[in-house]
Design a protein around this motif. Structure first.
Motif, PDB file in Angstrom:
ATOM      1  N   GLY A  15       0.758  -1.085   0.091  1.00  0.00           N
ATOM      2  CA  GLY A  15      -0.020   0.039  -0.066  1.00  0.00           C
ATOM      3  C   GLY A  15       0.903   1.183  -0.023  1.00  0.00           C
ATOM      4  O   GLY A  15       0.421   2.297  -0.392  1.00  0.00           O
ATOM      5  N   LEU A  16       2.202   1.232   0.383  1.00  0.00           N
ATOM      6  CA  LEU A  16       2.931   2.372   0.463  1.00  0.00           C
ATOM      7  C   LEU A  16       3.755   2.349  -0.814  1.00  0.00           C
ATOM      8  O   LEU A  16       4.224   3.566  -1.344  1.00  0.00           O
ATOM      9  CB  LEU A  16       3.981   2.152   1.561  1.00  0.00           C
ATOM     10  N   ILE A  17       4.215   1.209  -1.349  1.00  0.00           N
ATOM     11  CA  ILE A  17       5.141   1.623  -2.515  1.00  0.00           C
ATOM     12  C   ILE A  17       4.457   1.466  -3.882  1.00  0.00           C
ATOM     13  O   ILE A  17       4.688   2.284  -4.642  1.00  0.00           O
ATOM     14  CB  ILE A  17       6.037   0.027  -2.408  1.00  0.00           C
ATOM     15  N   ALA A  18       3.181   0.924  -3.869  1.00  0.00           N
ATOM     16  CA  ALA A  18       2.567   0.888  -5.212  1.00  0.00           C
ATOM     17  C   ALA A  18       2.187   2.196  -5.534  1.00  0.00           C
ATOM     18  O   ALA A  18       2.438   2.845  -6.844  1.00  0.00           O
ATOM     19  CB  ALA A  18       1.265   0.114  -5.402  1.00  0.00           C
ATOM     20  N   PRO A  19       1.648   3.218  -4.853  1.00  0.00           N
ATOM     21  CA  PRO A  19       1.249   4.532  -5.365  1.00  0.00           C
ATOM     22  C   PRO A  19       2.589   5.286  -5.634  1.00  0.00           C
ATOM     23  O   PRO A  19       2.428   6.213  -6.765  1.00  0.00           O
ATOM     24  CB  PRO A  19       0.682   5.267  -4.012  1.00  0.00           C
ATOM     25  N   HIS A  20       3.620   5.083  -4.998  1.00  0.00           N
ATOM     26  CA  HIS A  20       4.985   5.990  -5.278  1.00  0.00           C
ATOM     27  C   HIS A  20       5.489   5.354  -6.585  1.00  0.00           C
ATOM     28  O   HIS A  20       6.113   6.189  -7.537  1.00  0.00           O
ATOM     29  CB  HIS A  20       5.824   5.715  -4.174  1.00  0.00           C
ATOM     30  N   ILE A  21       5.468   3.999  -6.987  1.00  0.00           N
ATOM     31  CA  ILE A  21       6.074   3.553  -8.216  1.00  0.00           C
ATOM     32  C   ILE A  21       4.976   4.038  -9.334  1.00  0.00           C
ATOM     33  O   ILE A  21       5.698   4.499 -10.279  1.00  0.00           O
ATOM     34  CB  ILE A  21       6.013   2.090  -8.212  1.00  0.00           C
ATOM     35  N   ALA A  22       3.702   3.970  -9.132  1.00  0.00           N
ATOM     36  CA  ALA A  22       2.744   4.374 -10.190  1.00  0.00           C
ATOM     37  C   ALA A  22       2.838   5.837 -10.460  1.00  0.00           C
ATOM     38  O   ALA A  22       2.879   6.403 -11.400  1.00  0.00           O
ATOM     39  CB  ALA A  22       1.354   4.201  -9.663  1.00  0.00           C
ATOM     40  N   ARG A  23       3.317   6.875  -9.381  1.00  0.00           N
ATOM     41  CA  ARG A  23       3.514   8.431  -9.382  1.00  0.00           C
ATOM     42  C   ARG A  23       4.739   8.502 -10.250  1.00  0.00           C
ATOM     43  O   ARG A  23       4.571   9.323 -11.280  1.00  0.00           O
ATOM     44  CB  ARG A  23       3.492   8.858  -8.139  1.00  0.00           C
ATOM     45  N   GLN A  24       5.784   7.791 -10.113  1.00  0.00           N
ATOM     46  CA  GLN A  24       6.818   7.839 -11.124  1.00  0.00           C
ATOM     47  C   GLN A  24       6.381   7.176 -12.265  1.00  0.00           C
ATOM     48  O   GLN A  24       7.222   7.825 -13.323  1.00  0.00           O
ATOM     49  CB  GLN A  24       7.884   6.932 -10.406  1.00  0.00           C
ATOM     50  N   LEU A  25       5.755   6.496 -12.634  1.00  0.00           N
ATOM     51  CA  LEU A  25       5.454   6.040 -13.937  1.00  0.00           C
ATOM     52  C   LEU A  25       4.448   6.851 -14.703  1.00  0.00           C
ATOM     53  O   LEU A  25       4.581   7.138 -16.043  1.00  0.00           O
ATOM     54  CB  LEU A  25       4.772   4.455 -14.103  1.00  0.00           C
ATOM     55  N   VAL A  26       3.473   7.275 -14.064  1.00  0.00           N
ATOM     56  CA  VAL A  26       2.239   8.162 -14.708  1.00  0.00           C
ATOM     57  C   VAL A  26       2.619   9.778 -14.401  1.00  0.00           C
ATOM     58  O   VAL A  26       2.310  10.449 -15.333  1.00  0.00           O
ATOM     59  CB  VAL A  26       0.927   7.649 -14.075  1.00  0.00           C
ATOM     60  N   GLY A  27       2.958   9.946 -13.389  1.00  0.00           N
ATOM     61  CA  GLY A  27       2.724  11.574 -13.080  1.00  0.00           C
ATOM     62  C   GLY A  27       1.735  11.631 -11.819  1.00  0.00           C
ATOM     63  O   GLY A  27       1.177  10.878 -11.364  1.00  0.00           O
ATOM     64  N   GLY A  28       1.399  13.030 -11.836  1.00  0.00           N
ATOM     65  CA  GLY A  28       0.599  13.211 -10.857  1.00  0.00           C
ATOM     66  C   GLY A  28      -1.030  13.381 -11.322  1.00  0.00           C
ATOM     67  O   GLY A  28      -1.681  13.594 -10.590  1.00  0.00           O
ATOM     68  N   ASN A  29      -1.410  12.797 -12.493  1.00  0.00           N
ATOM     69  CA  ASN A  29      -2.648  12.762 -12.893  1.00  0.00           C
ATOM     70  C   ASN A  29      -3.478  11.721 -12.266  1.00  0.00           C
ATOM     71  O   ASN A  29      -3.130  10.513 -12.389  1.00  0.00           O
ATOM     72  CB  ASN A  29      -2.657  12.480 -14.562  1.00  0.00           C
ATOM     73  N   HIS A  30      -4.456  12.079 -11.399  1.00  0.00           N
ATOM     74  CA  HIS A  30      -5.139  11.126 -10.842  1.00  0.00           C
ATOM     75  C   HIS A  30      -5.909  10.132 -11.292  1.00  0.00           C
ATOM     76  O   HIS A  30      -6.364   9.036 -11.094  1.00  0.00           O
ATOM     77  CB  HIS A  30      -5.942  11.853  -9.401  1.00  0.00           C
ATOM     78  N   GLN A  31      -6.280  10.619 -12.482  1.00  0.00           N
ATOM     79  CA  GLN A  31      -7.226   9.771 -13.448  1.00  0.00           C
ATOM     80  C   GLN A  31      -6.615   8.394 -13.867  1.00  0.00           C
ATOM     81  O   GLN A  31      -6.880   7.614 -14.177  1.00  0.00           O
ATOM     82  CB  GLN A  31      -7.600  10.501 -14.639  1.00  0.00           C
ATOM     83  N   GLY A  32      -5.181   8.621 -14.075  1.00  0.00           N
ATOM     84  CA  GLY A  32      -4.448   7.398 -14.567  1.00  0.00           C
ATOM     85  C   GLY A  32      -3.427   7.084 -13.453  1.00  0.00           C
ATOM     86  O   GLY A  32      -3.260   5.882 -13.533  1.00  0.00           O
ATOM     87  N   LEU A  33      -3.325   7.658 -12.440  1.00  0.00           N
ATOM     88  CA  LEU A  33      -2.592   7.282 -11.285  1.00  0.00           C
ATOM     89  C   LEU A  33      -3.207   5.885 -10.395  1.00  0.00           C
ATOM     90  O   LEU A  33      -2.763   5.067 -10.120  1.00  0.00           O
ATOM     91  CB  LEU A  33      -2.457   8.285 -10.376  1.00  0.00           C
ATOM     92  N   ILE A  34      -4.550   6.035 -10.311  1.00  0.00           N
ATOM     93  CA  ILE A  34      -5.320   4.909  -9.396  1.00  0.00           C
ATOM     94  C   ILE A  34      -5.206   3.694 -10.117  1.00  0.00           C
ATOM     95  O   ILE A  34      -4.943   2.941  -9.612  1.00  0.00           O
ATOM     96  CB  ILE A  34      -6.474   5.461  -9.052  1.00  0.00           C
ATOM     97  N   PRO A  35      -5.596   3.737 -11.164  1.00  0.00           N
ATOM     98  CA  PRO A  35      -5.684   2.451 -11.926  1.00  0.00           C
ATOM     99  C   PRO A  35      -4.137   1.747 -12.073  1.00  0.00           C
ATOM    100  O   PRO A  35      -3.833   0.431 -11.944  1.00  0.00           O
ATOM    101  CB  PRO A  35      -6.167   2.506 -13.383  1.00  0.00           C
ATOM    102  N   VAL A  36      -3.345   2.477 -12.272  1.00  0.00           N
ATOM    103  CA  VAL A  36      -1.731   2.267 -12.360  1.00  0.00           C
ATOM    104  C   VAL A  36      -1.366   1.604 -11.005  1.00  0.00           C
ATOM    105  O   VAL A  36      -0.688   0.598 -11.040  1.00  0.00           O
ATOM    106  CB  VAL A  36      -0.899   3.025 -12.935  1.00  0.00           C
ATOM    107  N   ALA A  37      -1.866   2.387  -9.849  1.00  0.00           N
ATOM    108  CA  ALA A  37      -1.380   1.948  -8.714  1.00  0.00           C
ATOM    109  C   ALA A  37      -2.032   0.548  -8.439  1.00  0.00           C
ATOM    110  O   ALA A  37      -1.282  -0.327  -7.578  1.00  0.00           O
ATOM    111  CB  ALA A  37      -1.838   2.914  -7.603  1.00  0.00           C
ATOM    112  N   VAL A  38      -3.217   0.522  -8.647  1.00  0.00           N
ATOM    113  CA  VAL A  38      -3.810  -0.892  -8.571  1.00  0.00           C
ATOM    114  C   VAL A  38      -3.131  -2.174  -9.050  1.00  0.00           C
ATOM    115  O   VAL A  38      -2.844  -3.194  -8.520  1.00  0.00           O
ATOM    116  CB  VAL A  38      -5.381  -0.743  -8.871  1.00  0.00           C
ATOM    117  N   ILE A  39      -2.783  -1.830 -10.278  1.00  0.00           N
ATOM    118  CA  ILE A  39      -2.222  -2.893 -11.050  1.00  0.00           C
ATOM    119  C   ILE A  39      -0.609  -3.133 -10.578  1.00  0.00           C
ATOM    120  O   ILE A  39      -0.206  -4.372 -10.673  1.00  0.00           O
ATOM    121  CB  ILE A  39      -2.262  -2.460 -12.614  1.00  0.00           C
ATOM    122  N   THR A  40       0.013  -1.945 -10.184  1.00  0.00           N
ATOM    123  CA  THR A  40       1.353  -2.156  -9.654  1.00  0.00           C
ATOM    124  C   THR A  40       1.196  -2.882  -8.297  1.00  0.00           C
ATOM    125  O   THR A  40       2.204  -3.864  -8.133  1.00  0.00           O
ATOM    126  CB  THR A  40       2.126  -0.705  -9.365  1.00  0.00           C
ATOM    127  N   GLY A  41       0.340  -2.566  -7.490  1.00  0.00           N
ATOM    128  CA  GLY A  41       0.185  -3.352  -6.272  1.00  0.00           C
ATOM    129  C   GLY A  41       0.032  -4.765  -6.736  1.00  0.00           C
ATOM    130  O   GLY A  41       0.642  -5.616  -5.793  1.00  0.00           O
TER     131      GLY A  41
END
Length: 82
Positions: A15-41
């Motif tokens: 839960g701590l790592i996946a959003p940070h990795i997703a933010r590095q992959l996608v950026g700060g756009n929350h529309q793409g950040l949440i699905p990428v964080a779920v897939i990354t986790g």
């Protein structure tokens, strides 16, 4: 009880790592950040389970690998943000 504790720790680390990795992959756009964080986790959990079952097949150490990978990454994030 030990299994519950292991999953609680692994879930916390994922839960701590996946959003940070997703933010590095996608950026700060929350529309793409949440699905990428779920897939990354999900990928982190599946990969750690795969490594635990293949490499450490004779030892019961499946989700502890997430903690071993995740704890240094969390320390790196803390040091980077200081």
């Amino acid at each position: 009880m030990l299994s519950s504790l292991t999953f609680a720790v692994a879930g916390l680390i994922v839960g701590l790592i996946a959003p940070h990795i997703a933010r590095q992959l996608v950026g700060g756009n929350h529309q793409g950040l949440i699905p990428v964080a779920v897939i990354t986790g999900a990928m982190i959990v599946v990969l750690s389970d795969f490594i635990g079952r293949i490499i450490f097949a004779h030892i019961e150490i499946t989700c502890v690998i997430v903690t071993m990978i995740g704890a240094p990454y969390c320390v790196y994030l803390l040091i980077q943000n200081l």
